[in-house]
Design a protein around this motif. Structure first.
Motif, PDB file in Angstrom:
ATOM      1  N   THR A   1       0.823  -1.211   0.000  1.00 18.17           N
ATOM      2  CA  THR A   1       0.000   0.000   0.000  1.00 18.17           C
ATOM      3  C   THR A   1       0.854   1.256   0.000  1.00 18.17           C
ATOM      4  O   THR A   1       0.578   2.222  -0.725  1.00 18.17           O
ATOM      5  CB  THR A   1      -0.927   0.009   1.226  1.00 18.17           C
ATOM      6  N   TYR A   2       1.912   1.239   0.798  1.00 21.80           N
ATOM      7  CA  TYR A   2       2.799   2.401   0.897  1.00 21.80           C
ATOM      8  C   TYR A   2       3.452   2.701  -0.456  1.00 21.80           C
ATOM      9  O   TYR A   2       3.442   3.842  -0.948  1.00 21.80           O
ATOM     10  CB  TYR A   2       3.853   2.120   1.963  1.00 21.80           C
TER      11      TYR A   2
ATOM     12  N   THR B   1       0.933   4.015  -2.982  1.00 20.98           N
ATOM     13  CA  THR B   1       0.531   5.402  -2.749  1.00 20.98           C
ATOM     14  C   THR B   1       1.539   6.374  -3.346  1.00 20.98           C
ATOM     15  O   THR B   1       1.169   7.429  -3.881  1.00 20.98           O
ATOM     16  CB  THR B   1       0.358   5.661  -1.241  1.00 20.98           C
TER      17      THR B   1
ATOM     18  N   SER C   1      -3.968  15.566  -0.373  1.00 19.24           N
ATOM     19  CA  SER C   1      -4.510  14.458   0.418  1.00 19.24           C
ATOM     20  C   SER C   1      -3.589  13.245   0.334  1.00 19.24           C
ATOM     21  O   SER C   1      -3.356  12.553   1.330  1.00 19.24           O
ATOM     22  CB  SER C   1      -5.914  14.086  -0.074  1.00 19.24           C
ATOM     23  N   VAL C   2      -3.050  12.995  -0.854  1.00 19.16           N
ATOM     24  CA  VAL C   2      -2.122  11.869  -1.013  1.00 19.16           C
ATOM     25  C   VAL C   2      -0.823  12.126  -0.260  1.00 19.16           C
ATOM     26  O   VAL C   2      -0.279  11.229   0.389  1.00 19.16           O
ATOM     27  CB  VAL C   2      -1.851  11.603  -2.511  1.00 19.16           C
TER      28      VAL C   2
ATOM     29  N   THR D   1      -1.466  11.531   3.315  1.00 21.92           N
ATOM     30  CA  THR D   1      -1.555  10.087   3.554  1.00 21.92           C
ATOM     31  C   THR D   1      -0.166   9.463   3.621  1.00 21.92           C
ATOM     32  O   THR D   1       0.121   8.635   4.495  1.00 21.92           O
ATOM     33  CB  THR D   1      -2.378   9.411   2.441  1.00 21.92           C
TER      34      THR D   1
ATOM     35  N   LEU E   1       1.488   7.409   6.617  1.00 18.32           N
ATOM     36  CA  LEU E   1       1.982   6.052   6.379  1.00 18.32           C
ATOM     37  C   LEU E   1       3.436   5.909   6.806  1.00 18.32           C
ATOM     38  O   LEU E   1       3.863   4.839   7.251  1.00 18.32           O
ATOM     39  CB  LEU E   1       1.840   5.689   4.901  1.00 18.32           C
TER      40      LEU E   1
ATOM     41  N   CYS F   1       0.263  20.424   3.999  1.00 16.95           N
ATOM     42  CA  CYS F   1      -0.875  19.836   3.278  1.00 16.95           C
ATOM     43  C   CYS F   1      -2.162  20.613   3.539  1.00 16.95           C
ATOM     44  O   CYS F   1      -2.958  20.846   2.618  1.00 16.95           O
ATOM     45  CB  CYS F   1      -1.047  18.372   3.670  1.00 16.95           C
TER      46      CYS F   1
END
Length: 212
Positions: A100-101, A104, A136-137, A140, A144, A175
């Motif tokens: 997932t990391y 992303t 937003s990414v 995230t 993470l 952000c």
């Protein structure tokens, strides 16, 4: 799900970490889905297209600052992912997190270089209109990274020191500002400050892989 103990001689191979030599230094990650090649290639290919067709793509200082920020962050991200060789107990949850990391990061690169700009006219205009997705990414990824650091153990937290939580907080503030600043000039200033800070932070903190 139970933990899986993995002897040093049989480190997980899905990251290419199973190729650690007898000196304890892991081999470079192999060309599977978590290799740094695809994500960095996405950035370099996008930059090449700007050079080839500057009028068609539109050169934007705002866009280039965030591309440079992402490239610096990616290089240091993969540099420190070598620390995963020190994780001797793996669960499927950790494995899924690692996927997932990495995915992303690829998502951020894909958002920075969309296939079609016809609805936006230029990268600068595109970034302004899609800034909430992009920030937003980035937010995230910042969160993470906390989980990634925790997976590497308490010694990793101690090695990073007090600068690390401060860095995390500052990036989350960036952000939030990126979400809300509405003018291109303010966004360019924010991007330039974020890039300079990121380079300075990593230059001070991230040069040597060694035992904790």
């Amino acid at each position: 799900m139970g933990l899986v103990s993995v002897p040093a001689s049989r480190q997980p191979t899905f990251w290419g970490l199973g190729d650690a030599d007898r000196s304890g230094v892991p081999a470079y990650p192999r060309g599977d889905g978590h290799h740094p090649g695809p994500v960095i290639t996405t950035l370099l290919k996008g930059l090449a297209q700007i050079i080839e067709h500057p009028q068609r793509r539109g050169c934007s200082a705002l866009h280039l600052c965030w591309v440079a920020w992402t490239l610096v962050s990616l290089v240091t991200f993969w540099w420190w992912e070598f620390r995963l060789v020190q994780v001797h107990q793996w669960t499927f949850e950790i494995y899924l997190f690692v996927i997932t990391y990495g995915a992303t990061w690829f998502l951020l690169c894909a958002l920075l270089f969309p296939d079609d700009l016809r609805d936006f006219g230029s990268y600068g205009a595109y970034l302004m209109q899609r800034r909430r997705w992009i920030f937003s990414v980035i937010a995230t990824l910042t969160l993470l990274d906390l989980v990634d650091t925790a997976i590497k153990g308490q010694s990793r937290w101690r090695l990073l020191g007090e600068a690390y939580p401060l860095h995390t907080a500052l990036m989350l503030v960036v952000c939030v500002l990126g979400w809300n600043l509405r003018t291109a000039r303010a966004q360019v200033v924010l991007a330039g400050v974020a890039l300079a800070y990121q380079v300075g932070y990593f230059a001070a903190e991230y040069f040597t892989i060694g035992s904790d």
